[in-house]
Design a protein around this motif. Structure first.
Motif, PDB file in Angstrom:
ATOM      1  N   ALA A 205       6.989  -0.214  -6.753  1.00 31.43           N
ATOM      2  CA  ALA A 205       5.791   0.038  -7.543  1.00 31.43           C
ATOM      3  C   ALA A 205       6.171   0.969  -8.674  1.00 31.43           C
ATOM      4  CB  ALA A 205       4.681   0.655  -6.690  1.00 31.43           C
ATOM      5  N   TRP A 206       5.478   0.839  -9.787  1.00 30.75           N
ATOM      6  CA  TRP A 206       5.651   1.735 -10.926  1.00 30.75           C
ATOM      7  C   TRP A 206       4.325   1.830 -11.630  1.00 30.75           C
ATOM      8  CZ3 TRP A 206       9.442  -2.170 -10.267  1.00 30.75           C
ATOM      9  CH2 TRP A 206       9.043  -3.443 -10.705  1.00 30.75           C
ATOM     10  N   GLY A 207       4.080   2.976 -12.198  1.00 34.04           N
ATOM     11  CA  GLY A 207       2.820   3.138 -12.896  1.00 34.04           C
ATOM     12  C   GLY A 207       2.643   4.514 -13.476  1.00 34.04           C
ATOM     13  N   SER A 208       1.543   4.641 -14.241  1.00 33.28           N
ATOM     14  CA  SER A 208       1.218   5.896 -14.901  1.00 33.28           C
ATOM     15  C   SER A 208      -0.046   6.524 -14.327  1.00 33.28           C
ATOM     16  CB  SER A 208       1.043   5.658 -16.404  1.00 33.28           C
ATOM     17  OG  SER A 208       0.078   4.636 -16.635  1.00 33.28           O
ATOM     18  N   SER A 209      -0.717   5.817 -13.433  1.00 29.25           N
ATOM     19  CA  SER A 209      -1.902   6.310 -12.733  1.00 29.25           C
ATOM     20  C   SER A 209      -2.164   5.357 -11.576  1.00 29.25           C
ATOM     21  CB  SER A 209      -3.117   6.345 -13.663  1.00 29.25           C
ATOM     22  OG  SER A 209      -3.508   5.017 -13.984  1.00 29.25           O
ATOM     23  N   VAL A 210      -3.102   5.708 -10.722  1.00 32.21           N
ATOM     24  CA  VAL A 210      -3.442   4.824  -9.612  1.00 32.21           C
ATOM     25  C   VAL A 210      -3.931   3.479 -10.149  1.00 32.21           C
ATOM     26  CG1 VAL A 210      -4.987   4.497  -7.636  1.00 32.21           C
ATOM     27  CG2 VAL A 210      -3.909   6.718  -8.019  1.00 32.21           C
ATOM     28  N   ALA A 211      -4.762   3.517 -11.183  1.00 31.65           N
ATOM     29  CA  ALA A 211      -5.312   2.285 -11.753  1.00 31.65           C
ATOM     30  C   ALA A 211      -4.260   1.475 -12.507  1.00 31.65           C
ATOM     31  CB  ALA A 211      -6.473   2.618 -12.680  1.00 31.65           C
TER      32      ALA A 211
ATOM     33  N   PRO B 115       0.815  -1.226   0.000  1.00 31.84           N
ATOM     34  CA  PRO B 115       0.000   0.000   0.000  1.00 31.84           C
ATOM     35  C   PRO B 115       0.846   1.272   0.000  1.00 31.84           C
ATOM     36  CG  PRO B 115      -0.883  -1.575   1.567  1.00 31.84           C
ATOM     37  CD  PRO B 115       0.443  -2.115   1.107  1.00 31.84           C
ATOM     38  N   VAL B 116       1.943   1.264   0.738  1.00 32.85           N
ATOM     39  CA  VAL B 116       2.772   2.471   0.823  1.00 32.85           C
ATOM     40  C   VAL B 116       3.450   2.767  -0.501  1.00 32.85           C
ATOM     41  CG1 VAL B 116       4.838   3.473   1.892  1.00 32.85           C
ATOM     42  CG2 VAL B 116       3.038   2.466   3.320  1.00 32.85           C
ATOM     43  N   VAL B 117       4.027   1.777  -1.177  1.00 32.95           N
ATOM     44  CA  VAL B 117       4.696   2.082  -2.450  1.00 32.95           C
ATOM     45  C   VAL B 117       3.684   2.493  -3.518  1.00 32.95           C
ATOM     46  CG1 VAL B 117       6.838   0.802  -2.052  1.00 32.95           C
ATOM     47  CG2 VAL B 117       4.916  -0.356  -3.167  1.00 32.95           C
ATOM     48  N   ARG B 118       2.487   1.946  -3.452  1.00 35.50           N
ATOM     49  CA  ARG B 118       1.443   2.380  -4.391  1.00 35.50           C
ATOM     50  C   ARG B 118       1.093   3.853  -4.151  1.00 35.50           C
ATOM     51  NH1 ARG B 118      -1.347  -1.126  -7.536  1.00 35.50           N
ATOM     52  NH2 ARG B 118      -0.836  -3.326  -7.337  1.00 35.50           N
ATOM     53  N   GLU B 119       0.972   4.242  -2.878  1.00 39.29           N
ATOM     54  CA  GLU B 119       0.686   5.635  -2.553  1.00 39.29           C
ATOM     55  C   GLU B 119       1.858   6.546  -2.901  1.00 39.29           C
ATOM     56  OE1 GLU B 119      -0.778   5.988   1.487  1.00 39.29           O
ATOM     57  OE2 GLU B 119      -2.379   4.533   1.094  1.00 39.29           O
ATOM     58  N   MET B 120       3.074   6.028  -2.801  1.00 38.22           N
ATOM     59  CA  MET B 120       4.249   6.803  -3.192  1.00 38.22           C
ATOM     60  C   MET B 120       4.219   7.101  -4.692  1.00 38.22           C
ATOM     61  SD  MET B 120       7.173   4.935  -0.810  1.00 38.22           S
ATOM     62  CE  MET B 120       8.593   5.849  -1.457  1.00 38.22           C
TER      63      MET B 120
END
Length: 166
Positions: free
Chosen positions: A125-131, A83-88
């Protein structure tokens, strides 16, 4: 096995080429790697074309103040958690305006580990948006430097793989 300077440079160059080719900009949100992912990516001249910025949020207070990590995530899961890396990632995207972000939080050692999260545990975590964010945990061995080097290499390769799927 620790990642060599050459391996880090190669992974950084490869990711830089992908970012440029796709027209993406990247932000980093780092804890245990202390800005090393951003350092590798900005070692090349012209890196401002694909790196927007990096936030080193080593303390929980910094994670909250600069990236918007919630009290609930920290209290319920700890700083070294999905959860923390996603929020980061979400915070880095919102704070910098980049269209891609990577986050790293782990236990590099030599102390600080626990039975559930031993030294060498690192969440990414890596991404271009929350989804559109992916998170994964890895367990590295070695001393503090070796864990951090492996984490930096994994982060670079992870973002590269994420871009390869897009």
């Amino acid at each position: 096995m620790p990642a060599s300077d050459h391996e880090l440079e190669h992974a950084g160059s490869q990711l830089a080429e992908q970012l440029l080719a796709a027209g993406h900009t990247l932000a980093t949100a780092e804890s245990c790697t202390g800005g090393w992912v951003a350092k590798v990516l900005t070692d090349k001249a012209g890196s401002s074309a694909y790196v927007v910025g990096g936030l080193v949020t080593y303390s929980n207070d910094a994670k909250q103040a600069l990236l918007g990590v919630t009290d609930a995530s920290l209290a319920n899961h700890g700083a070294v958690s999905e959860p923390v890396v996603r929020e980061m990632v979400a915070g880095a995207l919102a704070t910098t305006g980049a269209n891609l972000a990577v986050a790293v939080s782990g236990v590099a050692g030599p102390g600080g580990g626990s039975e559930l999260k031993p030294v060498g545990t690192v969440w990414f975590a890596w991404g271009s948006s929350v989804a559109a964010t992916e998170a994964v945990v890895q367990y590295f061995s070695g001393d503090r430097d070796q864990v951090r080097r492996q984490a930096v290499l994994f982060a670079l390769q992870g973002v590269s793989g994420f871009l390869g799927k897009a």
